[in-house]
Design an enzyme around this catalytic site. Structure first.
Site, mmCIF file in Angstrom:
data_model
loop_
_atom_site.group_PDB
_atom_site.id
_atom_site.type_symbol
_atom_site.label_atom_id
_atom_site.label_comp_id
_atom_site.label_asym_id
_atom_site.label_seq_id
_atom_site.Cartn_x
_atom_site.Cartn_y
_atom_site.Cartn_z
ATOM 1 N N GLY A 14 81.251 -64.123 53.416
ATOM 2 C CA GLY A 14 80.833 -63.241 52.324
ATOM 3 C C GLY A 14 81.347 -63.178 51.154
ATOM 4 O O GLY A 14 81.762 -62.136 50.603
ATOM 5 N N ILE A 19 84.262 -58.342 46.775
ATOM 6 C CA ILE A 19 85.581 -58.585 47.368
ATOM 7 C C ILE A 19 85.885 -60.040 47.681
ATOM 8 O O ILE A 19 86.969 -60.471 47.472
ATOM 9 C CB ILE A 19 85.974 -57.560 48.300
ATOM 10 N N SER A 139 86.754 -50.618 56.242
ATOM 11 C CA SER A 139 86.449 -49.746 55.284
ATOM 12 C C SER A 139 87.437 -48.340 55.485
ATOM 13 O O SER A 139 87.651 -48.305 56.912
ATOM 14 C CB SER A 139 85.127 -49.340 55.311
ATOM 15 N N TYR A 152 77.371 -47.733 59.945
ATOM 16 C CA TYR A 152 78.460 -48.458 59.245
ATOM 17 C C TYR A 152 80.074 -48.017 59.688
ATOM 18 O O TYR A 152 80.815 -49.013 59.977
ATOM 19 C CB TYR A 152 78.325 -48.030 57.687
#
Length: 252
Positions: A14, A19, A139, A152
């Site tokens: 990713g 990031i 996260s 999420y």
């Protein structure tokens, strides 16, 4: 002067933008020999490599597909590389109000954010050097109940759990596994995943400035520097932790 990753091999999933891109950029700036970056879009990957330079190797890869991860492994093996650091960073974020969430949305979230992380690490593990490092991107949502993001939040809690187990399970090879948990960060996920408009983002930014002790929303580079710390020898006795990089928000 030599950098912290001189002659090392890194893999960042990713990494087309945000990031992940900032992590790849930091690895190269700190002397990495080669950095493999993945993403699902050929166009954004090509743009990333154009910025990163010849030390970046792009591999189109969807982490939810084992065949794509096998292809990534094959590309690394073809270059004769062994890996010093894996950054399992690929993930998505979409709203899913409870009572309005489809089964398909559930599978998409967990296939990328949980299955993708697990099989990225499992697939690349045979190529990792003893004493190497795994950094998983979770996260601050891994430990809170942010409204409308139950899938999420839960997916990132699973990622945090992986690091605890792998820190124990991989102890025989002295491979460290840690978790990076960013707070509010201005990345393309806001536009592409959450579908926020510029006015939405501006409103969120004002809110973040009010609730975060450091008083602002982070940029990807500020998160990436902590990921690089976790993967470096500076953190050689850091294992199984979750590093909250959120301006102090989760601590108050």
């Amino acid at each position: 002067m030599p950098g912290k990753f001189t002659d090392q091999i890194g893999v960042v999933t990713g990494a087309s933008t945000g990031i992940g891109f900032a992590i790849a950029q930091g690895l190269i700036e700190q002397g990495a020999k080669r950095v493999y970056i993945t993403g699902r879009s050929a166009g954004t990957l090509e743009a990333a490599v154009a910025k990163l330079g010849e030390k970046a190797v792009a591999v189109i890869s969807d982490v939810s597909r084992q065949a794509d991860l096998d292809e990534l492994k094959s590309v690394i093996m073809a270059n004769g590389d062994q890996v010093d650091a894996v950054f399992a960073n690929a993930g998505i974020c979409k709203k899913n109000p409870v009572g309005e969430t489809s089964e398909a949305a559930y599978y998409t979230m967990f296939d990328i954010n949980v299955k993708g992380v697990f099989f990225t690490v499992q697939t690349l593990l045979p190529l990792m050097k003893n004493g190497s490092s795994i950094v998983l991107t979770a996260s601050i949502c891994s430990s809170n109940g942010m409204e409308g993001l139950s899938l999420y939040n839960a997916s990132k809690a699973a990622v945090r759990s992986f690091a605890r187990t792998w820190a124990n399970e991989l102890k025989g090879r002295k491979i460290r596994a840690n978790v990076l948990s960013p707070g509010f960060t201005r990345t393309p996920l806001m536009d592409n995943g959450l579908g926020m408009s510029e006015s939405d983002i501006a409103e969120l930014r004002k809110h973040v400035e009010q609730i975060t002790p450091l008083g602002y929303m982070a940029q990807p580079e500020e998160i990436a520097s902590s990921a690089l710390f976790l993967a470096s020898d500076d953190a050689r006795y850091v294992n199984g932790v979750e590093l909250m990089v959120d301006g102090g928000l989760s601590q108050i």
